[in-house]
Scaffold this active site. Structure first.
Site, mmCIF file in Angstrom:
data_model
loop_
_atom_site.group_PDB
_atom_site.id
_atom_site.type_symbol
_atom_site.label_atom_id
_atom_site.label_comp_id
_atom_site.label_asym_id
_atom_site.label_seq_id
_atom_site.Cartn_x
_atom_site.Cartn_y
_atom_site.Cartn_z
ATOM 1 N N GLU A 175 -4.542 -7.803 10.912
ATOM 2 C CA GLU A 175 -4.029 -8.859 10.047
ATOM 3 C C GLU A 175 -4.567 -10.218 10.504
ATOM 4 O O GLU A 175 -4.993 -10.374 11.652
ATOM 5 C CB GLU A 175 -2.494 -8.923 10.155
ATOM 6 C CG GLU A 175 -1.787 -7.619 9.948
ATOM 7 C CD GLU A 175 -1.440 -7.367 8.491
ATOM 8 O OE1 GLU A 175 -1.432 -8.341 7.708
ATOM 9 O OE2 GLU A 175 -1.207 -6.200 8.139
ATOM 10 N N VAL A 186 7.545 6.384 12.141
ATOM 11 C CA VAL A 186 6.886 6.601 13.432
ATOM 12 C C VAL A 186 5.667 7.487 13.245
ATOM 13 O O VAL A 186 5.786 8.663 12.898
ATOM 14 C CB VAL A 186 7.837 7.268 14.451
ATOM 15 C CG1 VAL A 186 7.130 7.494 15.785
ATOM 16 C CG2 VAL A 186 9.084 6.422 14.652
ATOM 17 N N ASP A 224 5.186 -3.938 17.178
ATOM 18 C CA ASP A 224 5.211 -2.792 16.262
ATOM 19 C C ASP A 224 5.373 -1.481 17.039
ATOM 20 O O ASP A 224 6.180 -0.619 16.679
ATOM 21 C CB ASP A 224 3.919 -2.769 15.437
ATOM 22 C CG ASP A 224 3.810 -1.530 14.571
ATOM 23 O OD1 ASP A 224 4.576 -1.427 13.602
ATOM 24 O OD2 ASP A 224 2.985 -0.647 14.888
ATOM 25 N N GLY A 228 -10.550 -5.765 7.937
ATOM 26 C CA GLY A 228 -9.238 -5.504 7.339
ATOM 27 C C GLY A 228 -8.376 -4.570 8.173
ATOM 28 O O GLY A 228 -7.307 -4.140 7.739
ATOM 29 N N LYS A 265 8.699 1.306 17.132
ATOM 30 C CA LYS A 265 8.605 2.769 16.992
ATOM 31 C C LYS A 265 9.251 3.449 18.198
ATOM 32 O O LYS A 265 9.914 4.483 18.059
ATOM 33 C CB LYS A 265 7.150 3.180 16.807
ATOM 34 C CG LYS A 265 6.615 2.707 15.442
ATOM 35 C CD LYS A 265 5.098 2.733 15.352
ATOM 36 C CE LYS A 265 4.639 2.212 13.975
ATOM 37 N NZ LYS A 265 3.195 1.898 13.944
ATOM 38 N N GLU A 267 10.897 9.782 8.604
ATOM 39 C CA GLU A 267 9.706 10.325 9.257
ATOM 40 C C GLU A 267 8.527 9.341 9.230
ATOM 41 O O GLU A 267 7.769 9.232 10.204
ATOM 42 C CB GLU A 267 9.304 11.629 8.553
ATOM 43 C CG GLU A 267 8.056 12.311 9.079
ATOM 44 C CD GLU A 267 8.217 12.830 10.508
ATOM 45 O OE1 GLU A 267 8.863 13.851 10.694
ATOM 46 O OE2 GLU A 267 7.699 12.176 11.440
ATOM 47 N N ALA A 274 0.829 -1.208 0.000
ATOM 48 C CA ALA A 274 0.000 0.000 0.000
ATOM 49 C C ALA A 274 0.863 1.258 0.000
ATOM 50 O O ALA A 274 0.575 2.220 -0.724
ATOM 51 C CB ALA A 274 -0.924 0.000 1.221
ATOM 52 N N THR A 321 9.733 -1.950 1.815
ATOM 53 C CA THR A 321 9.474 -3.385 1.948
ATOM 54 C C THR A 321 9.060 -3.657 3.403
ATOM 55 O O THR A 321 9.230 -2.803 4.269
ATOM 56 C CB THR A 321 10.733 -4.211 1.570
ATOM 57 O OG1 THR A 321 11.772 -3.955 2.514
ATOM 58 C CG2 THR A 321 11.224 -3.858 0.168
#
Lengths: 316, 316
Positions: free
Chosen positions: B190, B133, B201, B187, B205, B130, B10, B77
């Protein structure tokens, strides 16, 4: 960088106090009646103490600060309407000497933006003014980062005094006059609060935002549609509250229009900060809505935005 | 600028779609299996349509994208842990050719920050990130503006999936499993949500924030103290709500420590955004608390942060 600080109110004094911590020297400092100049850097504690006890910053003439050795002129004299003097002359003096300018004073970029940009174009110096909108909040730098072309609207609560008054009216169910008197007692509102409560200060910030967003056109206060908070009865806030909403003085800049007025907003919305906190909402083309909030005024807070501008100039 | 975009999810696809609008050309674009290279700029609509219908972006080998003519490599990626591959090799390839890098991939700056900075020091290219995060929110640029030295703590709600789940649990009084299933249907989560709900995740950050704030020391995921939201019963949210509070997964970076875990916060606080919205609070030395909120993810939103980094490189 070597700084000449014009203006010795809360903001100018805080710049002098904090400059050393940011790695800069103040080589000149002036209030409206006096100045102190030292090419090796003034002694901040001594000068600030003298200002506090004797009401002057030094024995020199204010004009001598303008003629001193410096890299950046920090313009922190009071904002004036129309010709934006004496701030505008200070800006001009610095740019003609190819020096940079960092503004806390809204006048030059709200009332004479075209002149400022013209002088800048003929100078090696640059003009930055993050501190003029939202004090410590990074509003203008965020707009620059996103790119003015990609911002469709900016809305803001940009006057802490007004927001304090509206927050208290809503929380306590009191009328405007009561809360204003309380705010004056606390030092949150000026003896003559008209510049704040009539919306002028908010509108000037809207004009600066419009100038930054605009592609060439110059805006002044005359282009803003302004309504203040003087006529809001406490009962309106009470009614709003029953509906989960409240009233805030909001400036909206969109499609070249600047509108300031009291607006109904949801109580927990990004544009309903409480107390003296300011808030800004950027509506973007591709990145949705971004909200920023924080202290919109205060000596050290505003000084930190000024010193961030100075750092930006130092790194360029 | 000429961009080589690595990654066609995306975010990568949105960069390709929007680059032209920001005045940049995409000269190479690769997914894990294929690439398209054109020194004059690829035709974005054609390439994106091919990706959608055929599952490949072109007939070239992905390696050819790395060898193409470009000024900035956009690394989009998927984030991987440990060696941060293949992203790290892409970063290295670009820097060794003295090209700039803009990251959406968190891996290189969370897991191999020291290597990235070492490669950058030997290169004419710079690395900006940038977008890693808070997606579209200007978090890292605000930290840079204020100056990392003047920030005493950073707190953030930085995972939209987790925040959606907690918001729904609080609003509907439902259990974690119910809401997660709903989020997966929509959606928002995941199929394997562990990377989000276990706090990984968010922690990555936090690690990036710690690296940016740190003076020399390098942090990795191993330095973070991480607790997710998997074990929160719905009843806790209900109890919190009766008390005007709610629960959010918050990362706090302070004094070299990175902590991630569910925390009680007032319902209307800056750190209690609803839905997928992210929020960051910067505690500063002189400018009080600054709050930023906005979309923390999404293709075009994240792409706009990437393109802002590209603009920054273009103006330097």
């Amino acid at each position: 960088m070597r700084l000449a600080v014009m203006g010795a109110g809360a903001v100018g004094s805080s710049v002098v106090e904090l400059a050393g911590e940011y790695g800069h020297d103040v080589t000149a400092f002036a209030d409206s009646r006096s100045a102190v100049v030292d090419a090796d850097g003034i002694d901040a504690p001594t000068v600030l103490e003298r200002k506090e006890h004797e009401g002057v910053v030094g024995d020199a003439d204010p004009e001598e600060a303008l003629a001193a050795t410096y890299d950046v002129l920090v313009e922190a004299t009071p904002t004036t309407l129309g010709d934006a003097e004496p701030g505008m002359s200070h800006v001009e003096a610095a740019l003609r000497r190819d020096r940079h300018v960092v503004l806390a004073n809204k006048g030059p970029v709200a009332e004479r933006y075209g002149d400022v940009r013209e002088l800048e174009a003929d100078s090696e110096g640059r003009v930055l003014f993050e501190a003029t909108v939202g004090g410590a909040m990074p509003v203008l730098s965020t707009i620059t980062d996103i790119g003015p072309d990609h911002i469709t609207a900016v809305r803001g609560v940009l006057n802490g005094t007004v927001n304090f008054v509206l927050s208290r009216m809503a929380a306590e169910g009191l009328d405007y006059e009561h809360v204003l008197a309380e705010a004056q007692d606390m030092g949150v509102a000026e003896t003559d609060p008209s510049f704040d409560v009539e919306g002028t200060d908010t509108a000037l910030k809207g004009v600066i935002l419009a100038n930054v967003l605009a592609d060439g056109r110059e805006y002044t206060l005359a282009d803003a549609d302004v309504e203040g908070i003087v006529d809001i009865p406490g009962s309106v806030l009470e009614l709003a509250r029953e509906d989960g909403r409240t009233v805030r003085l909001i400036v909206e800049v969109r499609a070249g229009e600047i509108r300031v007025g009291p607006r109904l907003v949801p109580e927990n919305a990004a544009l309903a900060p409480t107390g003296t906190t300011n808030a800004v909402q950027l509506e973007t083309e591709h990145a949705g809505q971004l909200n920023v909030s924080g202290p919109g005024a205060g000596g050290p807070e505003t000084a930190s935005a000024i010193l961030a501008d100075v750092d930006r100039l130092a790194h360029e």
